[in-house]
Write a protein that holds these residues in place. Sequence first.
Motif, short mmCIF file in Angstrom:
data_model
loop_
_atom_site.label_atom_id
_atom_site.label_comp_id
_atom_site.label_asym_id
_atom_site.label_seq_id
_atom_site.Cartn_x
_atom_site.Cartn_y
_atom_site.Cartn_z
N GLN A 149 0.82 -1.21 0.00
CA GLN A 149 0.00 0.00 0.00
C GLN A 149 0.86 1.27 0.00
O GLN A 149 0.34 2.38 -0.02
CB GLN A 149 -0.94 0.02 1.21
CG GLN A 149 -1.90 -1.16 1.23
CD GLN A 149 -2.78 -1.20 -0.01
OE1 GLN A 149 -3.47 -0.25 -0.32
NE2 GLN A 149 -2.72 -2.32 -0.73
N ALA A 150 2.18 1.09 0.08
CA ALA A 150 3.15 2.19 -0.01
C ALA A 150 4.19 1.77 -1.04
O ALA A 150 4.34 0.57 -1.33
CB ALA A 150 3.79 2.45 1.35
N PRO A 151 4.92 2.73 -1.60
CA PRO A 151 5.92 2.38 -2.61
C PRO A 151 6.96 1.41 -2.06
O PRO A 151 7.38 1.51 -0.91
CB PRO A 151 6.57 3.72 -2.96
CG PRO A 151 5.60 4.75 -2.52
CD PRO A 151 4.86 4.17 -1.36
N ALA A 152 7.37 0.48 -2.90
CA ALA A 152 8.45 -0.43 -2.53
C ALA A 152 9.74 0.37 -2.34
O ALA A 152 9.92 1.44 -2.97
CB ALA A 152 8.64 -1.48 -3.62
N ALA A 153 10.61 -0.12 -1.50
CA ALA A 153 11.90 0.54 -1.29
C ALA A 153 12.66 0.62 -2.61
O ALA A 153 12.66 -0.33 -3.39
CB ALA A 153 12.70 -0.23 -0.25
N ILE A 154 13.30 1.76 -2.85
CA ILE A 154 14.06 1.94 -4.09
C ILE A 154 15.56 1.88 -3.81
O ILE A 154 16.35 2.44 -4.55
CB ILE A 154 13.66 3.24 -4.83
CG1 ILE A 154 13.83 4.46 -3.92
CG2 ILE A 154 12.26 3.15 -5.37
CD1 ILE A 154 13.59 5.79 -4.63
N GLY A 155 15.93 1.22 -2.75
CA GLY A 155 17.33 1.09 -2.38
C GLY A 155 17.50 0.00 -1.34
O GLY A 155 16.62 -0.84 -1.15
N THR A 156 18.60 0.05 -0.66
CA THR A 156 18.94 -0.96 0.34
C THR A 156 18.41 -0.55 1.70
O THR A 156 19.18 -0.21 2.61
CB THR A 156 20.46 -1.18 0.40
OG1 THR A 156 21.09 0.09 0.62
CG2 THR A 156 20.99 -1.78 -0.90
N TYR A 157 17.09 -0.56 1.84
CA TYR A 157 16.45 -0.22 3.11
C TYR A 157 15.08 -0.87 3.16
O TYR A 157 14.56 -1.35 2.14
CB TYR A 157 16.32 1.30 3.29
CG TYR A 157 15.48 1.99 2.23
CD1 TYR A 157 14.12 2.17 2.42
CD2 TYR A 157 16.05 2.44 1.05
CE1 TYR A 157 13.34 2.80 1.45
CE2 TYR A 157 15.28 3.07 0.08
CZ TYR A 157 13.92 3.24 0.29
OH TYR A 157 13.16 3.86 -0.66
N SER A 158 14.50 -0.91 4.35
CA SER A 158 13.15 -1.44 4.56
C SER A 158 12.18 -0.26 4.66
O SER A 158 12.57 0.83 5.07
CB SER A 158 13.10 -2.25 5.85
OG SER A 158 13.99 -3.34 5.78
N GLN A 159 10.91 -0.50 4.35
CA GLN A 159 9.92 0.55 4.52
C GLN A 159 9.87 1.00 5.97
O GLN A 159 9.73 2.19 6.24
CB GLN A 159 8.53 0.07 4.09
CG GLN A 159 8.37 -0.06 2.59
CD GLN A 159 7.02 -0.63 2.22
OE1 GLN A 159 6.47 -1.47 2.93
NE2 GLN A 159 6.48 -0.18 1.09
#
Length: 127
Positions: free
Chosen positions: A9-19
């Motif tokens: 329901q939120a954008p997927a992470a675009i890097g090396t991190y968690s939501q």
Amino acid sequence: MRRIISTDQAPAAIGTYSQAVQAGNTVYISGQIPLDPVTGAMVEGDFEAQARQVFSNLSAVAEAAGATLQAAVKLTIFLTDLGEFAAVNRVMSEFFSEPYPARAAVEVSALPKGAQVEADAILVLED
């Protein structure tokens, strides 16, 4: 103990991190930019439309953690133009009621994908 929070329901992470990451009864939500979680594209519209999407994304991650944005104790808002501070306040009033979380607002030179605003949050979950 820590738990990774994730939602479509939120954008997927675009890097090396968690939501978000939960540690004990505290949830640390990563910075959210105005990406539409369905398309992955930046939302169309003015600064307020971007800010509204940022807080919608934060809200979705908070819900995935079992909370709402009312559980927020601290926000950091990054703006590419501090002149939009009043607009941030208007949009925040749609998502928060008193007592408000602590907050910092910082002007930065650039944000990912050309966003005008980004925000992260720290939540404290009820026992």
